[in-house]
Design an enzyme around this catalytic site. Structure first.
Site, PDB file in Angstrom:
ATOM      1  N   ARG A 159       0.883  -1.184   0.000  1.00 29.10           N
ATOM      2  CA  ARG A 159       0.000   0.000   0.000  1.00 29.10           C
ATOM      3  C   ARG A 159       0.908   1.218   0.000  1.00 29.10           C
ATOM      4  NH1 ARG A 159      -5.440   1.293   3.395  1.00 29.10           N
ATOM      5  NH2 ARG A 159      -6.167  -0.068   1.720  1.00 29.10           N
TER       6      ARG A 159
ATOM      7  N   HIS B 176      -7.137   0.951  -6.660  1.00 25.55           N
ATOM      8  CA  HIS B 176      -7.356   0.039  -5.526  1.00 25.55           C
ATOM      9  C   HIS B 176      -7.993  -1.233  -6.091  1.00 25.55           C
ATOM     10  CE1 HIS B 176      -7.714  -1.355  -1.556  1.00 25.55           C
ATOM     11  NE2 HIS B 176      -8.562  -0.503  -1.036  1.00 25.55           N
TER      12      HIS B 176
ATOM     13  N   GLN C  83      -9.853  -3.996  -3.902  1.00 25.01           N
ATOM     14  CA  GLN C  83     -11.169  -3.529  -3.478  1.00 25.01           C
ATOM     15  C   GLN C  83     -12.199  -3.785  -4.580  1.00 25.01           C
ATOM     16  OE1 GLN C  83     -12.174  -1.864  -0.477  1.00 25.01           O
ATOM     17  NE2 GLN C  83     -14.133  -2.417  -1.390  1.00 25.01           N
TER      18      GLN C  83
ATOM     19  N   ASP D 149     -17.261   6.884  -2.053  1.00 22.22           N
ATOM     20  CA  ASP D 149     -16.047   6.718  -1.243  1.00 22.22           C
ATOM     21  C   ASP D 149     -15.808   8.058  -0.562  1.00 22.22           C
ATOM     22  OD1 ASP D 149     -13.586   5.930  -0.195  1.00 22.22           O
ATOM     23  OD2 ASP D 149     -12.497   6.083  -2.087  1.00 22.22           O
TER      24      ASP D 149
ATOM     25  N   CYS E 186     -16.509   1.447  -0.045  1.00 22.61           N
ATOM     26  CA  CYS E 186     -15.353   0.592   0.251  1.00 22.61           C
ATOM     27  C   CYS E 186     -14.985   0.638   1.731  1.00 22.61           C
ATOM     28  CB  CYS E 186     -14.177   0.999  -0.619  1.00 22.61           C
ATOM     29  SG  CYS E 186     -13.691   2.724  -0.409  1.00 22.61           S
TER      30      CYS E 186
ATOM     31  N   ARG F  47     -13.669  -9.012   0.691  1.00 22.78           N
ATOM     32  CA  ARG F  47     -12.229  -8.782   0.493  1.00 22.78           C
ATOM     33  C   ARG F  47     -11.460 -10.061   0.844  1.00 22.78           C
ATOM     34  NH1 ARG F  47     -10.314  -3.525   0.849  1.00 22.78           N
ATOM     35  NH2 ARG F  47      -8.380  -4.500   0.144  1.00 22.78           N
TER      36      ARG F  47
HETATM   37  N1   CP Z   1     -11.399  -0.407   1.916  1.00 23.89           N
HETATM   38  C1   CP Z   1     -10.150  -0.448   2.405  1.00 23.89           C
HETATM   39  O1   CP Z   1      -9.162  -0.657   1.686  1.00 23.89           O
HETATM   40  O2   CP Z   1     -10.082  -0.260   3.749  1.00 23.89           O
HETATM   41  P1   CP Z   1      -8.756  -0.089   4.642  1.00 23.89           P
HETATM   42  O3   CP Z   1      -8.170   1.263   4.316  1.00 23.89           O
HETATM   43  O4   CP Z   1      -9.240  -0.189   6.044  1.00 23.89           O
HETATM   44  O5   CP Z   1      -7.787  -1.176   4.276  1.00 23.89           O
HETATM   45  N1  NVA Z   2      -9.946   6.594  -1.550  1.00 22.62           N
HETATM   46  C1  NVA Z   2      -9.636   6.146  -0.213  1.00 22.62           C
HETATM   47  C2  NVA Z   2      -9.849   4.676  -0.096  1.00 22.62           C
HETATM   48  C3  NVA Z   2      -9.578   4.104   1.260  1.00 22.62           C
HETATM   49  C4  NVA Z   2      -9.759   2.627   1.318  1.00 22.62           C
HETATM   50  C5  NVA Z   2      -8.210   6.537   0.133  1.00 22.62           C
HETATM   51  O1  NVA Z   2      -7.326   6.421  -0.721  1.00 22.62           O
HETATM   52  O2  NVA Z   2      -7.978   6.982   1.270  1.00 22.62           O
END
Ligand code: CP
Ligand code: NVA
Length: 305
Positions: A99, A126, A129, A218, A259, A287
């Site tokens: 990440r 993502h 997701q 989101d 999400c 997930r």
């Molecule tokens: N939806 C998602 O990726 O959540 P987290 O940021 O908690 O991993």
């Molecule tokens: N768009 C959000 C998704 C979190 C799972 C972010 O990048 O923070």
């Protein structure tokens, strides 16, 4: 599929169908030994609840060993290059789930090692997701080709992957975003190449949700966007919040998706996310099943299921 999963576009519709079939089985047969002797690093530059936990739990369910690495406590935070990190990691582990802030970091990791690299969220996409989201839509609504998904809000990483994922899976996608926060241009043109006018980017939420069987939003302030929080909320909340009124403009049996994490009163009204049409926690659960299936596919272990 190639070695890495950096974009949802790394997958064909056939790959998705295969992963969904395995994920359905894994829902019922949770435990196995397929990943025995596999050690997988989780390298995270940003916080996470669902992604970290679902990958760690999923790897353990299948007999593998996850190692969580908070990037801020690694030498990356003191200037070691991504390339040197990748070349070191491949001496110790069998795969990386990462990440990151910049998508290029993933490209660097993937390009400089023989390890499979999975995108656990970047500024661009993502994909894990959205793989789980498409599986959820299929489970709740049936044939993906018969669905229209409306995404309302910020043209962010989740939005980019959803556009591409819907185009590949054959679902229609209509995105309502402010002109100043459109999804990535390359993503939109790639999706239009695949799915033509089944891909639409508009500015009016009412237009996007018309005939939609799924309404998705989101956060308005993604990780990394905190400096522009107040400006974003002023711009987004009055027009792009998913309200009961907006849901009533979609199909009568439409579902609400997010999400997570959610901010009630910002991108969604509490009545919607906590109401009867919301599937957000089933979506989160998926997930786990989908990523376990993804790992089996990436490590070529499907025949061991
Ligand atoms: N939806 C998602 O990726 O959540 P987290 O940021 O908690 O991993
Ligand atoms: N768009 C959000 C998704 C979190 C799972 C972010 O990048 O923070």
């Amino acid at each position: 599929m190639e070695k890495d999963f950096l974009s949802i576009a790394d997958m064909t519709r056939h790959d998705m169908a295969e992963i969904f079939a395995i994920a359905s089985r894994l829902r019922h047969y949770k435990y196995g030994r397929q990943l025995e002797n596999k050690t997988i690093a989780l390298l995270f530059e940003k916080p996470s609840t669902r992604t970290r936990l679902s990958f760690e739990a999923g790897i353990i369910h299948l007999g593998g060993s996850p190692i969580y690495m908070d990037a801020s406590s690694t030498q990356i935070s003191r200037g070691e290059t991504v390339e040197d990190t990748a070349r070191t990691m491949e001496r110790f582990v069998d795969g990386v789930v990462a990440r990151v802030f910049k998508h290029e970091t993933l490209v660097g990791l993937a390009g400089r090692s023989r390890l499979p690299v999975i995108n656990a969220l970047s500024d661009l996409e993502h994909p894990c997701q959205v793989l789980a989201d498409l599986f959820t839509i299929k489970e709740k609504k049936g044939d993906l080709e018969r669905q229209k998904v409306a995404f309302v809000g910020d043209g962010n990483n989740v939005c980019n992957s959803l556009i591409l994922g819907c185009a590949i899976a054959g679902a229609g996608i209509s995105v309502a975003v402010p002109e100043s926060h459109r999804p990535n241009d390359k993503v939109v043109s790639m999706a239009k190449k695949i799915a033509g006018d089944r891909v639409e980017v508009v500015t009016e939420p009412d237009e996007a949700v018309r005939d939609a069987s799924v309404v998705y939003t989101d956060v308005f302030v993604s990780m990394g966007d905190e400096a522009t929080r107040e400006r974003r909320l002023q711009e987004f909340v009055p027009k792009y919040q998913v309200t009961e009124r907006l849901m009533s403009m979609a199909k009568g049996d439409s579902i609400f998706m997010h999400c997570l994490p959610a901010h009630r009163g910002e991108e969604v009204q509490a009545e919607v996310i906590d109401g009867g049409r919301s599937v957000v926690f089933d979506q989160a659960e998926n997930r786990l099943h989908v990523q376990k299936a993804l790992l089996l596919k990436i490590f070529n272990l499907i025949s061991y299921l």
